[in-house]
Design a protein around this motif. Structure first.
Motif, short mmCIF file in Angstrom:
data_model
loop_
_atom_site.label_atom_id
_atom_site.label_comp_id
_atom_site.label_asym_id
_atom_site.label_seq_id
_atom_site.Cartn_x
_atom_site.Cartn_y
_atom_site.Cartn_z
N ILE A 28 48.34 -7.74 95.21
CA ILE A 28 48.17 -7.23 96.76
C ILE A 28 47.86 -8.64 97.87
CG2 ILE A 28 46.38 -6.30 98.30
CD1 ILE A 28 45.99 -4.36 95.89
N VAL A 29 47.13 -9.72 96.99
CA VAL A 29 46.97 -10.86 97.86
C VAL A 29 48.09 -11.48 98.19
CG1 VAL A 29 45.65 -13.30 98.01
CG2 VAL A 29 44.33 -11.14 97.28
N GLY A 30 48.99 -11.71 97.20
CA GLY A 30 50.18 -12.35 97.45
C GLY A 30 51.39 -11.73 98.38
N SER A 31 51.11 -10.36 98.13
CA SER A 31 52.00 -9.76 99.16
C SER A 31 51.58 -9.90 100.67
CB SER A 31 51.92 -8.22 98.69
OG SER A 31 52.48 -8.00 97.66
N PHE A 32 50.00 -9.89 100.90
CA PHE A 32 49.46 -10.01 101.94
C PHE A 32 49.94 -11.55 102.84
CE2 PHE A 32 46.04 -11.47 104.86
CZ PHE A 32 46.31 -10.39 105.62
N LEU A 33 49.72 -12.62 101.83
CA LEU A 33 50.37 -14.11 102.28
C LEU A 33 51.78 -14.03 102.51
CD1 LEU A 33 48.31 -15.90 99.75
CD2 LEU A 33 47.71 -15.64 102.19
N GLY A 34 52.46 -13.16 101.89
CA GLY A 34 53.95 -13.23 102.12
C GLY A 34 54.24 -12.47 103.45
N LEU A 35 53.51 -11.52 103.82
CA LEU A 35 53.86 -11.03 105.30
C LEU A 35 53.83 -12.05 106.48
CD1 LEU A 35 51.68 -7.78 104.96
CD2 LEU A 35 54.23 -8.01 105.03
N PHE A 36 53.12 -13.17 106.04
CA PHE A 36 53.09 -14.26 107.35
C PHE A 36 54.09 -15.38 106.98
CE2 PHE A 36 48.85 -12.28 106.88
CZ PHE A 36 48.50 -11.92 108.32
N TRP A 37 54.82 -15.23 105.82
CA TRP A 37 55.98 -16.18 105.73
C TRP A 37 57.26 -15.88 106.09
CZ3 TRP A 37 57.37 -18.12 100.20
CH2 TRP A 37 57.80 -19.37 100.18
N ASP A 44 39.85 -10.11 75.54
CA ASP A 44 40.37 -11.28 75.90
C ASP A 44 41.29 -11.16 76.92
OD1 ASP A 44 41.49 -13.79 76.43
OD2 ASP A 44 42.08 -14.15 74.11
N HIS A 45 41.01 -11.67 78.43
CA HIS A 45 41.90 -11.19 79.37
C HIS A 45 42.89 -12.51 79.91
CE1 HIS A 45 39.27 -8.02 79.85
NE2 HIS A 45 38.13 -8.55 79.92
N ALA A 46 42.86 -13.35 79.15
CA ALA A 46 43.57 -14.88 79.46
C ALA A 46 45.09 -14.48 79.62
CB ALA A 46 43.21 -15.72 78.42
N VAL A 47 45.75 -13.74 79.01
CA VAL A 47 47.01 -13.54 79.14
C VAL A 47 47.23 -12.90 80.44
CG1 VAL A 47 49.29 -12.32 78.37
CG2 VAL A 47 47.66 -13.36 76.79
N LEU A 48 46.41 -11.75 80.90
CA LEU A 48 46.67 -10.76 82.15
C LEU A 48 46.15 -12.02 83.35
CD1 LEU A 48 45.54 -7.33 81.67
CD2 LEU A 48 47.71 -8.26 81.67
N TYR A 49 45.12 -12.83 83.04
CA TYR A 49 44.81 -13.79 84.23
C TYR A 49 46.14 -14.90 84.56
CZ TYR A 49 39.93 -12.71 83.53
OH TYR A 49 38.92 -12.17 83.52
N THR A 50 46.96 -15.09 83.52
CA THR A 50 47.88 -15.92 83.69
C THR A 50 49.10 -15.26 84.21
OG1 THR A 50 47.49 -17.30 81.58
CG2 THR A 50 49.93 -17.25 82.40
N LYS A 51 49.24 -14.09 83.89
CA LYS A 51 50.10 -13.10 84.50
C LYS A 51 49.96 -12.85 86.09
CE LYS A 51 52.52 -8.68 84.14
NZ LYS A 51 52.36 -7.90 85.26
N ALA A 52 48.54 -12.68 86.20
CA ALA A 52 48.16 -12.56 87.72
C ALA A 52 48.62 -13.67 88.58
CB ALA A 52 46.69 -12.46 87.86
N LEU A 53 48.50 -15.02 87.88
CA LEU A 53 48.82 -16.28 88.88
C LEU A 53 50.49 -16.15 89.30
CD1 LEU A 53 47.02 -18.95 87.16
CD2 LEU A 53 46.50 -17.82 89.19
N ILE A 54 51.11 -15.65 87.96
CA ILE A 54 52.57 -15.50 88.06
C ILE A 54 53.16 -14.41 89.15
CG2 ILE A 54 54.83 -15.17 86.97
CD1 ILE A 54 53.36 -16.53 84.52
N ASP A 55 52.45 -13.21 89.11
CA ASP A 55 52.74 -12.06 89.78
C ASP A 55 52.27 -12.38 91.09
OD1 ASP A 55 53.78 -10.94 87.52
OD2 ASP A 55 52.30 -9.26 87.41
N GLY A 56 51.27 -12.93 91.50
CA GLY A 56 50.76 -13.14 93.03
C GLY A 56 51.75 -13.80 93.54
N PHE A 57 52.16 -15.15 92.78
CA PHE A 57 53.09 -16.05 93.65
C PHE A 57 54.52 -15.23 93.73
CE2 PHE A 57 56.73 -19.28 93.24
CZ PHE A 57 56.27 -20.33 94.24
N CYS A 58 54.91 -14.59 92.79
CA CYS A 58 56.24 -13.85 93.05
C CYS A 58 55.96 -12.88 94.22
CB CYS A 58 56.60 -12.93 91.65
SG CYS A 58 57.21 -14.28 90.24
N ALA A 59 55.15 -12.21 94.16
CA ALA A 59 54.82 -11.14 95.08
C ALA A 59 54.79 -11.81 96.70
CB ALA A 59 53.35 -10.59 94.96
#
Length: 243
Positions: A14-23, A127-142
Motif C-alpha cells: 500500500i505504501v509503495g503504491s501510494f509513493l508510486g502515484l507521485f512518480w 518467524d517473520h523474517a522471510v515475509l519482512y524481506t518480501k515486504a521490502l521487495i514488494d513495496g519497491f516493486c509496487a
C-alpha cells in the motif's frame, strides 16, 4: 502474532503504491526501461525457482492439470472482472489501467516461494523474517508498478494478505497431520511450479507473450496433491519391497 509478517507485507504494498502515484512525472522512456528491467528480473527469478524442483515431472503434470482447470473456470477472466469493477468504481480515465495493474501485481506478489515459505514460517515458528524481506521487495516493486500501471496495484494488497494469512493460520495446525519430510517436498515442488508461473509473468511484462498466467494457479493445488501421492507411495513401497 502469527499474522504480523502478512500485515507488514500488505502495508508495504500500500505504501509503495501510494509513493508510486507521485512518480508520474518520469518520462515514458524511463518507465518503459524500468518495466523492462523488472520484467527481466522477474523472469530470472522464475527461472531460478523453477530449477529448484527435484521432481520436474510433478511440475509439468501440475501445470498441465492446473491449466486445464483454470481455463475451465477462467480465473484470468474473473480476476480481470474484479479489476474492471474497481476501475469503474474509481472512475479511471484510461480503460484497462486499473485491471492490468491489479492482475499483474496480484500475480507477481502472490505466486512465489517467499509467499508460501514466509507464511509457513510465520505460522509454524512465529518467524517473520522471510515475509519482512518480501515486504521490502514488494513495496519497491509496487512503487514501480504503480508509476507505470496505476492505482490498481494498491488493491493487490488484499489478495496478498488473504492468501498469506490463510496459509499462516493453516500452518499453525499443519504439523499435526503433515509429516515434516512431506512438507519439505511440497515446498520444493511448489517453488518449482510457482517459478514457471513467475517466468511467464516476466515474459508478459516484457511484452513477449500473453500467457494467461492466472489460469495456471490451480496448478499449485495439484502440486500439493501429486507431491503427497508420490510421498505416500514411496513410503508404501519402502515398507512393502515387492510392490
Amino acid at each position: 502474532m502469527s499474522l504480523l509478517g502478512t500485515l507488514v507485507n500488505g502495508l508495504a504494498i500500500i505504501v509503495g503504491s501510494f509513493l508510486g502515484l507521485f512518480w508520474t512525472s518520469i518520462p515514458e522512456k524511463t518507465k518503459t526501461t524500468v518495466m523492462q528491467a523488472m520484467g527481466l528480473a522477474v523472469a530470472v527469478l522464475g527461472i531460478g525457482m523453477g530449477l529448484k524442483s527435484e521432481q520436474f515431472l510433478i511440475v509439468i503434470a501440475s501445470l498441465a492439470l492446473g491449466g486445464a482447470v483454470g481455463e475451465k473456470i477462467d480465473l484470468e477472466d474473473k480476476l480481470g472482472r474484479v479489476g474492471k469493477w474497481l476501475e469503474g468504481r474509481l472512475g479511471a480515465k484510461e480503460q484497462g489501467t486499473v485491471a492490468q495493474g491489479f492482475v499483474t501485481a496480484t500475480l507477481v506478489f502472490v505466486v512465489g516461494a517467499m509467499s508460501i515459505v514466509g507464511a509457513l514460517d510465520s505460522g509454524l515458528r512465529q518467524d517473520h523474517a522471510v515475509l519482512y524481506t518480501k515486504a521490502l521487495i514488494d513495496g519497491f516493486c509496487a512503487m514501480l508498478f504503480t508509476s507505470a500501471l496505476g492505482i490498481g496495484v494498491m488493491f493487490s494488497a488484499i489478495p496478498v494478505m488473504l492468501y498469506q494469512g490463510i496459509i499462516t493460520l493453516f500452518a499453525t495446525q499443519i504439523d499435526r497431520f503433515v509429516p515434516e519430510k512431506l512438507m519439505d517436498a511440497m515446498i520444493v515442488e511448489i517453488t518449482g511450479t510457482g517459478g514457471i508461473m513467475i517466468l511467464a509473468i516476466g515474459l508478459n511484462v516484457l511484452g513477449l507473450t500473453k500467457i494467461r498466467v492466472a489460469n495456471l494457479l490451480p496448478g499449485l493445488l495439484f502440486t500439493v496433491a501429486i507431491a503427497a501421492i508420490v510421498y505416500y507411495w514411496s513410503e508404501i513401497t519402502a515398507a512393502v519391497p515387492f510392490i
